[in-house]
Design a protein around this motif. Structure first.
Motif, short mmCIF file in Angstrom:
data_model
loop_
_atom_site.label_atom_id
_atom_site.label_comp_id
_atom_site.label_asym_id
_atom_site.label_seq_id
_atom_site.Cartn_x
_atom_site.Cartn_y
_atom_site.Cartn_z
N HIS A 33 0.83 -1.30 0.10
CA HIS A 33 0.05 -0.19 0.11
C HIS A 33 0.85 1.20 0.11
CE1 HIS A 33 -3.29 2.64 0.86
NE2 HIS A 33 -2.53 3.08 1.95
N TYR A 34 1.96 1.21 0.56
CA TYR A 34 2.97 2.09 0.49
C TYR A 34 3.74 2.30 -0.52
CZ TYR A 34 1.15 4.02 5.03
OH TYR A 34 0.14 4.33 6.02
N GLY A 35 3.83 1.42 -1.38
CA GLY A 35 4.64 1.63 -2.58
C GLY A 35 5.57 0.58 -3.06
N LEU A 36 5.82 -0.59 -1.94
CA LEU A 36 6.65 -1.51 -2.42
C LEU A 36 5.92 -2.73 -3.37
CD1 LEU A 36 8.23 -2.55 1.02
CD2 LEU A 36 9.34 -1.23 -0.74
N ASP A 37 6.79 -3.02 -4.31
CA ASP A 37 6.34 -4.28 -5.05
C ASP A 37 6.23 -5.57 -4.25
OD1 ASP A 37 8.76 -5.91 -5.52
OD2 ASP A 37 9.31 -3.71 -5.75
N PHE A 38 5.70 -6.60 -4.66
CA PHE A 38 5.13 -7.72 -3.97
C PHE A 38 6.44 -8.41 -3.39
CE2 PHE A 38 4.76 -12.49 -3.87
CZ PHE A 38 3.39 -12.34 -2.82
N ASP A 92 17.75 -3.86 9.11
CA ASP A 92 18.06 -2.94 7.91
C ASP A 92 19.51 -3.25 7.34
OD1 ASP A 92 17.41 -0.07 6.72
OD2 ASP A 92 19.69 0.15 7.63
N PHE A 93 20.37 -3.74 8.06
CA PHE A 93 21.47 -4.28 7.61
C PHE A 93 21.39 -5.40 6.55
CE2 PHE A 93 25.09 -7.02 7.98
CZ PHE A 93 26.04 -6.79 7.20
N LEU A 94 20.60 -6.45 6.97
CA LEU A 94 20.36 -7.60 6.45
C LEU A 94 19.67 -7.41 4.94
CD1 LEU A 94 19.15 -10.13 9.01
CD2 LEU A 94 21.43 -10.20 7.78
N ILE A 95 18.70 -6.59 4.91
CA ILE A 95 18.06 -6.22 3.55
C ILE A 95 18.85 -5.45 2.79
CG2 ILE A 95 16.31 -4.80 2.75
CD1 ILE A 95 14.25 -5.76 4.75
N LYS A 96 19.83 -4.34 3.49
CA LYS A 96 20.57 -3.67 2.47
C LYS A 96 21.69 -4.37 1.85
CE LYS A 96 19.28 0.98 4.39
NZ LYS A 96 19.83 2.00 5.01
N SER A 101 19.94 -7.11 -4.12
CA SER A 101 19.52 -7.05 -5.46
C SER A 101 17.91 -7.70 -5.71
CB SER A 101 20.48 -8.54 -6.26
OG SER A 101 20.11 -9.75 -5.49
N ASN A 102 17.46 -8.25 -4.57
CA ASN A 102 16.12 -8.56 -4.68
C ASN A 102 15.18 -7.65 -3.97
OD1 ASN A 102 16.69 -11.14 -5.64
ND2 ASN A 102 16.88 -12.13 -3.86
N PHE A 103 15.70 -6.48 -3.19
CA PHE A 103 14.97 -5.63 -2.82
C PHE A 103 15.12 -4.29 -3.45
CE2 PHE A 103 13.33 -2.50 0.55
CZ PHE A 103 12.35 -3.45 1.34
N LYS A 104 13.73 -3.57 -4.12
CA LYS A 104 13.91 -2.70 -5.05
C LYS A 104 13.70 -1.37 -4.59
CE LYS A 104 12.77 -6.61 -8.37
NZ LYS A 104 11.72 -6.73 -9.34
N ASN A 105 13.63 -1.30 -3.33
CA ASN A 105 13.26 0.10 -2.62
C ASN A 105 13.85 0.40 -1.54
OD1 ASN A 105 11.99 2.50 -2.39
ND2 ASN A 105 9.91 1.77 -2.78
N GLU A 111 13.04 5.77 4.82
CA GLU A 111 12.01 6.80 5.19
C GLU A 111 11.04 6.29 6.66
OE1 GLU A 111 9.88 7.36 1.88
OE2 GLU A 111 11.11 8.81 0.75
N ALA A 112 11.14 4.82 6.61
CA ALA A 112 10.47 3.90 7.55
C ALA A 112 11.23 3.77 8.61
CB ALA A 112 9.50 2.84 6.79
N PHE A 113 12.54 3.95 8.76
CA PHE A 113 13.46 3.51 9.71
C PHE A 113 12.93 3.85 11.34
CE2 PHE A 113 17.01 3.94 12.46
CZ PHE A 113 17.64 2.68 12.15
#
Length: 346
Positions: A33-38, A92-96, A101-105, A111-113
């Motif tokens: 809803h806040y803009g992330l893809d599936f 945050d560290f794990l996703i970044k 490559s799999n996380f597109k935003n 912004e949501a930190f």
């Protein structure tokens, strides 16, 4: 029992799985809803959900073995705060860095930190408060259980003491009678010694069995009456009226004997001539009712020690049933009546 345990565990896992699926579904929907893809929403939801579950497990283990005291209540906030920061930065560290490559935003993460950290902190604060409340309630339940056990032990000790008092009380009276018969009627004294031996042997053998059947109690009463008849001869007459079909009902051992002993004292020490005492056993709803009636002389006064049996029985009834209304006494004209009610414990 084992199969029931397995089924219970299976139901618990099903409920937990359902809750996790609903949580993941709502999280994915909110992030999209806040803009992330599936795919990004799925990675974010799974990763942070696993970290939050890890945090729950860690808090659960902390407060399972440690309950903050009144002076350390600040730990209820400190632990969730430290844990929230740890999970926030770890996620945050794990996703970044682990799955960039799999996380597109990545911008969304930045912004949501703060908002995400605040939500995680609220969740852990609520959970730590809940664990603390649960610990307090558990301590209260355990304290109440200990108090109940201590009270039960105290009651059992007092019951044992009362029971030990009743036997010597009767024994001393019998020994006094034997002493007075030794010189004048030695054969009667010997007969009384043998009967007293049978009576005491029967009560000692039943020591471990606190409740006995009506027929067993009547046997003890007959032994007691035989002993008393050696003392008082033909003057004493005890009539039993036993309702049919109640022989298997139960009552605490030596509950009737002190009442019958009181009836004999009231009657034979205050009156001249023959005395008839009536003892009735009958069923009253879900209880056993015992009625003892004896004649007495109101002007003769109370014999020495005649009140001990009544008070001892009344106290025993309270310790066993927690009631004071199970023993009633009535004195009308020259007739004394004792009504004893024994609820049947199934």
């Amino acid at each position: 029992m084992f199969l029931q345990f397995i089924r219970h565990q299976n139901r618990s896992w099903i409920k937990l799985s359902a809750i996790l699926l609903v949580w993941l579904g709502l999280s994915i929907f909110l992030l999209m809803h806040y803009g992330l893809d599936f795919s990004s929403a799925l990675i974010d939801s799974i990763l942070f959900s696993l970290l939050v579950i890890f945090g729950f497990m860690l808090l659960d283990n902390i407060f399972k073995f440690y309950t903050p005291t009144k002076g350390n209540k600040v730990l209820l906030v400190v632990f969730p705060l430290i844990l929230s920061l740890l999970i926030l930065y770890s996620g945050d560290f794990l996703i970044k860095w682990v799955v960039p490559s799999n996380f597109k935003n990545i911008t969304f993460l930045n912004e949501a930190f703060v908002l995400r950290g605040f939500i995680i902190l609220l969740i852990f604060l609520s959970y730590s408060l809940l664990l603390n409340l649960q610990g307090k309630l558990q301590e209260q339940v355990e304290a109440e259980e200990r108090e109940v056990k201590m009270q039960k032990m105290a009651n059992e000790a007092e019951l044992h003491q009362l029971r030990q008092q009743l036997q010597p009380h009767f024994l001393f009276n019998s020994l006094n009678s034997i002493s007075s018969l030794v010189k004048v009627k030695p054969e009667k004294a010997r007969e009384m010694v043998l009967q007293l031996s049978d009576f005491l042997r029967g009560t000692i053998q039943k020591e471990a069995d606190r409740w006995i059947q009506v027929e067993d109690e009547i046997q003890f009463l007959n032994l007691f009456i035989d002993i008393e008849k050696v003392r008082f001869g033909h003057r004493l007459q005890v009539n039993f009226d036993i309702e049919a079909g109640i022989e298997q009902l139960k009552l605490p051992q030596l509950m009737v004997q002190p009442l019958l002993e009181n009836a004999i004292k009231h009657s034979l020490y205050g009156l001249t001539g023959d005395v008839a005492i009536n003892v009735q056993f009958k069923k009253m709803k879900k209880s056993l009712e015992i009625i003892i009636e004896n004649p007495f002389d109101p002007k003769a006064g109370q014999t020495k020690g005649a009140g001990f049996g009544l008070e001892a029985v009344r106290r025993r009834l309270f310790l066993i049933f927690g009631r004071y209304d199970l023993l009633k006494t009535t004195a009308l004209s020259q007739q004394f009546k004792v009504e004893l009610l024994i609820p049947q414990i199934s």
